[in-house]
Scaffold this active site. Sequence first.
Site, PDB file in Angstrom:
ATOM      1  N   HIS A   1       0.669  -1.216   0.058  1.00  0.00           N
ATOM      2  CA  HIS A   1       0.729  -0.225  -0.451  1.00  0.00           C
ATOM      3  C   HIS A   1       0.932   0.944   0.042  1.00  0.00           C
ATOM      4  O   HIS A   1       0.799   1.820   0.957  1.00  0.00           O
ATOM      5  CB  HIS A   1      -1.581   0.204   1.085  1.00  0.00           C
ATOM      6  CG  HIS A   1      -1.534  -1.482   1.025  1.00  0.00           C
ATOM      7  ND1 HIS A   1      -3.171  -0.552   1.191  1.00  0.00           N
ATOM      8  CD2 HIS A   1      -1.447  -2.614   1.922  1.00  0.00           C
ATOM      9  CE1 HIS A   1      -3.644  -2.268   1.390  1.00  0.00           C
ATOM     10  NE2 HIS A   1      -2.896  -2.962   1.351  1.00  0.00           N
TER      11      HIS A   1
ATOM     12  N   GLN B   1     -10.686   1.143   0.550  1.00  0.00           N
ATOM     13  CA  GLN B   1     -10.821   0.134   1.307  1.00  0.00           C
ATOM     14  C   GLN B   1     -11.946   0.205   2.765  1.00  0.00           C
ATOM     15  O   GLN B   1     -11.718  -0.656   3.361  1.00  0.00           O
ATOM     16  CB  GLN B   1      -9.047   1.703   2.128  1.00  0.00           C
ATOM     17  CG  GLN B   1      -8.765   1.838   4.088  1.00  0.00           C
ATOM     18  CD  GLN B   1      -8.732  -0.050   4.406  1.00  0.00           C
ATOM     19  OE1 GLN B   1      -7.188  -0.197   3.755  1.00  0.00           O
ATOM     20  NE2 GLN B   1      -8.747  -0.732   4.657  1.00  0.00           N
TER      21      GLN B   1
ATOM     22  N   HIS C   1      -8.675  -7.828  -1.810  1.00  0.00           N
ATOM     23  CA  HIS C   1      -8.440  -8.298  -0.090  1.00  0.00           C
ATOM     24  C   HIS C   1      -9.822  -9.471   0.124  1.00  0.00           C
ATOM     25  O   HIS C   1     -10.586  -8.919   0.158  1.00  0.00           O
ATOM     26  CB  HIS C   1      -8.595  -7.028   0.500  1.00  0.00           C
ATOM     27  CG  HIS C   1      -7.572  -6.047   1.234  1.00  0.00           C
ATOM     28  ND1 HIS C   1      -6.220  -5.491  -0.314  1.00  0.00           N
ATOM     29  CD2 HIS C   1      -6.241  -5.594   1.398  1.00  0.00           C
ATOM     30  CE1 HIS C   1      -5.375  -4.473  -0.135  1.00  0.00           C
ATOM     31  NE2 HIS C   1      -5.171  -5.047   1.148  1.00  0.00           N
TER      32      HIS C   1
ATOM     33  N   GLU D   1     -10.005 -11.073   5.013  1.00  0.00           N
ATOM     34  CA  GLU D   1      -8.085 -11.439   6.040  1.00  0.00           C
ATOM     35  C   GLU D   1      -8.984 -10.727   7.718  1.00  0.00           C
ATOM     36  O   GLU D   1      -9.496  -9.167   7.816  1.00  0.00           O
ATOM     37  CB  GLU D   1      -7.955  -9.390   5.068  1.00  0.00           C
ATOM     38  CG  GLU D   1      -6.689  -9.156   6.228  1.00  0.00           C
ATOM     39  CD  GLU D   1      -6.303  -7.989   5.797  1.00  0.00           C
ATOM     40  OE1 GLU D   1      -6.085  -7.565   5.770  1.00  0.00           O
ATOM     41  OE2 GLU D   1      -4.882  -7.460   5.998  1.00  0.00           O
TER      42      GLU D   1
ATOM     43  N   ASP E   1       2.918  -6.309   2.135  1.00  0.00           N
ATOM     44  CA  ASP E   1       2.102  -5.072   2.739  1.00  0.00           C
ATOM     45  C   ASP E   1       2.125  -3.515   3.230  1.00  0.00           C
ATOM     46  O   ASP E   1       1.607  -3.095   2.290  1.00  0.00           O
ATOM     47  CB  ASP E   1       0.709  -6.137   3.087  1.00  0.00           C
ATOM     48  CG  ASP E   1      -0.666  -5.791   3.679  1.00  0.00           C
ATOM     49  OD1 ASP E   1      -0.784  -5.243   2.423  1.00  0.00           O
ATOM     50  OD2 ASP E   1      -1.060  -6.663   4.649  1.00  0.00           O
TER      51      ASP E   1
ATOM     52  N   TRP F   1      -0.932   0.351  10.087  1.00  0.00           N
ATOM     53  CA  TRP F   1      -1.290  -0.994  10.293  1.00  0.00           C
ATOM     54  C   TRP F   1      -0.323  -1.835  10.837  1.00  0.00           C
ATOM     55  O   TRP F   1      -0.415  -2.836  11.691  1.00  0.00           O
ATOM     56  CB  TRP F   1      -1.930  -1.987   9.226  1.00  0.00           C
ATOM     57  CG  TRP F   1      -2.446  -1.192   8.440  1.00  0.00           C
ATOM     58  CD1 TRP F   1      -3.995  -1.934   9.377  1.00  0.00           C
ATOM     59  CD2 TRP F   1      -3.387  -0.449   7.884  1.00  0.00           C
ATOM     60  NE1 TRP F   1      -4.829  -1.113   8.726  1.00  0.00           N
ATOM     61  CE2 TRP F   1      -5.120  -0.218   7.690  1.00  0.00           C
ATOM     62  CE3 TRP F   1      -2.432   0.468   6.800  1.00  0.00           C
ATOM     63  CZ2 TRP F   1      -5.273   0.477   7.218  1.00  0.00           C
ATOM     64  CZ3 TRP F   1      -3.039   1.377   6.070  1.00  0.00           C
ATOM     65  CH2 TRP F   1      -4.459   1.170   6.159  1.00  0.00           C
TER      66      TRP F   1
END
Length: 415
Positions: A58, A151, A209, A212, A308, A314
């Site tokens: 990202h 997102q 995604h 997750e 990632d 995160w």
Amino acid sequence: MKIINARLRASLGYFTITCSNGLFESITEQSGLIESSAEVIDAKGNLMCAPFVEPHIHLDAVLTAGEPKWNASGTLFEGIEIWAKRKVLLSHEDVQKRVLKTVELLVENGVQHVRTHIDITDPDLVALKAINALRTKLAPYIDLQIVAFPQEGIMSFPKGTELMEQSLQHGVDVIGGIPHFEYTREYGVQSVEWIMDLAEKHNKLVDIHCDEIDDEASRFLEVLATAALEKNMGERVTASHTTAMHSYNNAYCYKLFRLLKKSKINFVSCPTESIHLQGRFDTYPKRRGITRVKEIRDAGMNVCFAQDSIQDPWYPVGNGKLLRVLDSGLHSCHMLGHEDLMTALDLITINGAKTLNIADRYGIEVGKPANFIIVEGGDDVEVIQKQGEVLYSVREGKILISRQPYVLNEKVNLV
Ligand code: 17E
Ligand code: FE2
């Protein structure tokens, strides 16, 4: 350009490789080590392989850790909340500055192919526009695929579908999604089907995604694989994370694998990220929360590793070293068997290239672009053991980086 004394993957002996006009021209086995000279790159018995591939990062969020606050719970969900606060502060310059710094880290560590997710749940699409505008500048160093990543959801976000469609006008190569974060199971299913229709209509790749979360009931992967199978798009489709698969019961997973194999979709696992973000609602024993990488590979499907995040809401660490991600993934997936180690670099090279649909121009073969790295160690096993450095990264016959291996002081003599 001529490279001598190179080891190549899955072969014994030493090789001389020549490149001209940015392409590999010849690959010849040597009868032994040969003398170095000023005009050649002497690999000194180290491994020459295709560049590392970063298939899931990202870039919009990199280097924002702690802004405006640190992720205290270590969960994906707190990360999303913090990012929403940082996202409204984004500017063109801020995004570009952080992305350029990060690409430098990636290049320094032998990465030349990158797929980035960019959050498009932003009415102004600031990050997408800023990163798309960097493409030409970045082309001599990396090739970049951009994923339109919603997102905060597609069905659950105001004007979610419009933003996804708008993003296609700003250089998007891949359509993303986040079904497990949509408000309801139904929205999740709708979002996956909507994404697949959009990708088919515009001839785009897909990278979702998918599941997750540690919820064993999160089963959007079956929806994605079914759509991929029915549209015959599997090789152009990727399921990222799929961490819920860690928690599926084995009977369901066995049945699911039949569909997954038929669908031919690709898998990306982000082992350092998942071991950090998942298992957060467990006491003990704590789940690893990493998808079934070994089983996916053993079933003959394509699976690769990715970083990632680099220092974002995160994940507070990360530095562009995919060898670190590989090492961590091999540990947490029980993949340190000798057979696993012998092909371990597949997970950050060719398997990533297949995921990105660039395998036709990737690899050390006569006629392909002369993109390669030389990494410390003679084969996959030694590279993992040493956790050494990338000594060279070369792109279309031009040296991007070079560094020297350490030199022992002559007084140090232990062996
Ligand atoms: N966003 C998301 O949904 N999942 C992640 N692992 C990251 C961002 C890094
Ligand atoms: Fe991600």
